[in-house]
Motif scaffolding. Structure first.
Motif, short mmCIF file in Angstrom:
data_model
loop_
_atom_site.label_atom_id
_atom_site.label_comp_id
_atom_site.label_asym_id
_atom_site.label_seq_id
_atom_site.Cartn_x
_atom_site.Cartn_y
_atom_site.Cartn_z
N SER A 1 0.82 -1.21 0.00
CA SER A 1 0.00 0.00 0.00
C SER A 1 0.86 1.26 0.00
O SER A 1 0.57 2.23 -0.72
N ASP A 2 1.92 1.24 0.79
CA ASP A 2 2.82 2.39 0.83
C ASP A 2 3.46 2.63 -0.54
O ASP A 2 3.57 3.77 -1.00
N TYR A 3 3.88 1.55 -1.19
CA TYR A 3 4.49 1.68 -2.52
C TYR A 3 3.48 2.22 -3.54
O TYR A 3 3.79 3.14 -4.32
N LEU A 4 2.28 1.64 -3.54
CA LEU A 4 1.26 2.09 -4.49
C LEU A 4 0.89 3.55 -4.27
O LEU A 4 0.76 4.32 -5.23
N SER A 5 0.73 3.93 -3.03
CA SER A 5 0.36 5.32 -2.71
C SER A 5 1.45 6.28 -3.15
O SER A 5 1.17 7.36 -3.70
N ALA A 6 2.71 5.91 -2.90
CA ALA A 6 3.82 6.78 -3.27
C ALA A 6 4.00 6.88 -4.78
O ALA A 6 4.35 7.93 -5.32
N THR A 7 3.74 5.78 -5.48
CA THR A 7 4.01 5.72 -6.92
C THR A 7 2.83 6.17 -7.76
O THR A 7 3.00 6.84 -8.79
N TYR A 8 1.60 5.84 -7.30
CA TYR A 8 0.41 6.10 -8.10
C TYR A 8 -0.59 7.03 -7.43
O TYR A 8 -1.64 7.32 -8.01
N LYS A 9 -0.29 7.43 -6.19
CA LYS A 9 -1.23 8.26 -5.40
C LYS A 9 -2.54 7.53 -5.13
O LYS A 9 -3.58 8.13 -4.92
N ASP A 10 -2.49 6.21 -5.14
CA ASP A 10 -3.68 5.38 -4.93
C ASP A 10 -3.20 4.00 -4.48
O ASP A 10 -2.31 3.42 -5.11
N ALA A 11 -3.78 3.47 -3.42
CA ALA A 11 -3.30 2.21 -2.84
C ALA A 11 -3.96 0.98 -3.46
O ALA A 11 -3.85 -0.11 -2.91
N HIS A 12 -4.62 1.14 -4.60
CA HIS A 12 -5.33 0.02 -5.21
C HIS A 12 -4.59 -0.50 -6.44
O HIS A 12 -3.82 0.23 -7.07
N PHE A 13 -4.85 -1.76 -6.76
CA PHE A 13 -4.35 -2.34 -8.00
C PHE A 13 -5.48 -3.09 -8.68
O PHE A 13 -6.61 -3.14 -8.17
N ASP A 14 -5.21 -3.69 -9.84
CA ASP A 14 -6.29 -4.18 -10.69
C ASP A 14 -6.40 -5.70 -10.79
O ASP A 14 -7.51 -6.23 -10.89
N TYR A 15 -5.26 -6.39 -10.78
CA TYR A 15 -5.29 -7.84 -11.01
C TYR A 15 -4.40 -8.56 -10.01
O TYR A 15 -3.27 -8.13 -9.74
N LEU A 16 -4.92 -9.63 -9.47
CA LEU A 16 -4.16 -10.52 -8.59
C LEU A 16 -3.98 -11.85 -9.30
O LEU A 16 -4.97 -12.48 -9.71
N ILE A 17 -2.74 -12.30 -9.42
CA ILE A 17 -2.44 -13.57 -10.06
C ILE A 17 -1.74 -14.46 -9.03
O ILE A 17 -0.59 -14.22 -8.65
N ASN A 18 -2.47 -15.45 -8.55
CA ASN A 18 -1.94 -16.38 -7.53
C ASN A 18 -1.19 -17.49 -8.24
O ASN A 18 -1.76 -18.51 -8.65
N ASN A 19 0.11 -17.28 -8.38
CA ASN A 19 0.94 -18.19 -9.15
C ASN A 19 1.95 -18.97 -8.30
O ASN A 19 2.37 -20.06 -8.68
N ALA A 20 2.36 -18.43 -7.15
CA ALA A 20 3.42 -19.05 -6.36
C ALA A 20 3.09 -20.50 -6.02
O ALA A 20 1.94 -20.82 -5.69
N GLY A 21 4.08 -21.36 -6.12
CA GLY A 21 3.82 -22.76 -5.80
C GLY A 21 5.07 -23.60 -5.88
O GLY A 21 6.08 -23.21 -6.47
N THR A 22 4.99 -24.77 -5.29
CA THR A 22 6.04 -25.77 -5.39
C THR A 22 5.40 -27.10 -5.77
O THR A 22 4.19 -27.28 -5.62
N GLY A 23 6.20 -28.02 -6.26
CA GLY A 23 5.67 -29.31 -6.67
C GLY A 23 6.24 -30.44 -5.84
O GLY A 23 7.24 -30.30 -5.15
N ILE A 24 5.57 -31.56 -5.92
CA ILE A 24 6.05 -32.76 -5.25
C ILE A 24 5.68 -33.95 -6.13
O ILE A 24 4.58 -34.00 -6.70
N TYR A 25 6.61 -34.87 -6.28
CA TYR A 25 6.34 -36.11 -7.02
C TYR A 25 6.61 -37.26 -6.06
O TYR A 25 7.75 -37.65 -5.83
N LYS A 26 5.54 -37.76 -5.47
CA LYS A 26 5.67 -38.83 -4.48
C LYS A 26 4.39 -39.67 -4.50
O LYS A 26 3.29 -39.12 -4.50
#
Length: 253
Positions: free
Chosen positions: A77-102
């Motif tokens: 929020s601090d970064y968005l407010s400082a950079t865009y004068k607004d603490a909001h964004f438009d898209y969330l992409i939940n990509n983080a992950g790890t795999g397991i083969y067992k």
């Protein structure tokens, strides 16, 4: 002056997440990425995007550590407010992950919890924290897997969590519809990255199996996936909601 759209991608420092970030920037969407430990790779992505004339920023975040989410969103929020004068964004992409083969019979409770924490619990509660910062008319994209549709031995825990995230996405689409926030799933097939120990990149026996069971006759590459995510973050996709889009070259048809 037109305000740039902004996308937040978890796990955006390498592999699929990196390609998503680069393809989003090509569509003149500013990018925020998170990384777990590889700050150097994350900064390389940021520098590349900044060099192309779009804004980019990287933040460290362990998406399994729900207790850290408030501090992360305060920092964001601090970064968005400082950079865009607004603490909001438009898209969330939940990509983080790890795999397991067992095999199922060898999967431990620790293995199961690790898959659950990063692929559904973390996604669920990070999204909950993110929604107040999302602009109306924005979107959420959850990354799933072809393994939620078909099964290959050794992925029971991972595939089960991806099945859960697909169901969760439908609820998001329903409950956030009043704010015109769309929620969709992108489900890659087998892709040649370092994910899960690089099995799809380095294991030639598995690559042959995948190629022989894919209509387009090869293993996927990161660039096959990122453009689909970028497309879903544009007005061209404004009527796609609550959907699962598999991007697998026709795997296991």
């Amino acid at each position: 002056m037109k305000k740039n759209k902004i996308a937040l991608i978890t796990g955006g420092s390498r592999g699929l997440g990196k390609n998503m970030a680069l393809r989003l920037a090509e569509k003149e969407i500013d990018v925020i990425i998170t990384y777990n430990s590889n700050s150097h790779a994350a900064e390389e992505v940021v520098e590349h995007i900044n060099g192309q004339g779009q804004k980019a920023k990287a933040f460290q975040l362990d998406t399994t550590n729900i207790a850290a989410f408030n501090a992360f969103f305060n920092e964001l929020s601090d970064y968005l407010s400082a950079t865009y004068k607004d603490a909001h964004f438009d898209y969330l992409i939940n990509n983080a992950g790890t795999g397991i083969y067992k095999p199922f019979l060898d999967t431990t409770e620790t293995d199961f919890d690790e898959m659950m924490n990063i692929h559904i619990k973390g996604v669920y509660f990070l999204t909950q924290k993110a929604v107040p910062f999302l602009n109306d008319g924005g979107g959420i994209i959850n990354i799933s897997s072809g393994l939620a549709r078909f099964s290959l031995p050794g992925s029971s825990a991972y595939g089960s969590m991806k099945g859960a995230v697909e169901t969760f996405t439908k609820y998001l689409a329903k409950e956030l519809g009043s704010r015109k926030i769309r929620a969709n799933v992108v489900a890659p097939g087998a892709v040649a990255t370092d994910f899960g120990g690089g099995e799809n990149k380095d294991n030639n026996k598995k690559r042959t199996l995948i190629s022989n069971n894919t209509a387009l006759g090869r293993v996927g590459e990161p660039d096959d996936i990122g453009g689909i995510v970028a497309f879903l973050c544009t007005d061209d996709a404004k009527w796609i909601n609550g959907q699962r889009i598999e991007v697998s070259g026709g795997m296991m048809l």
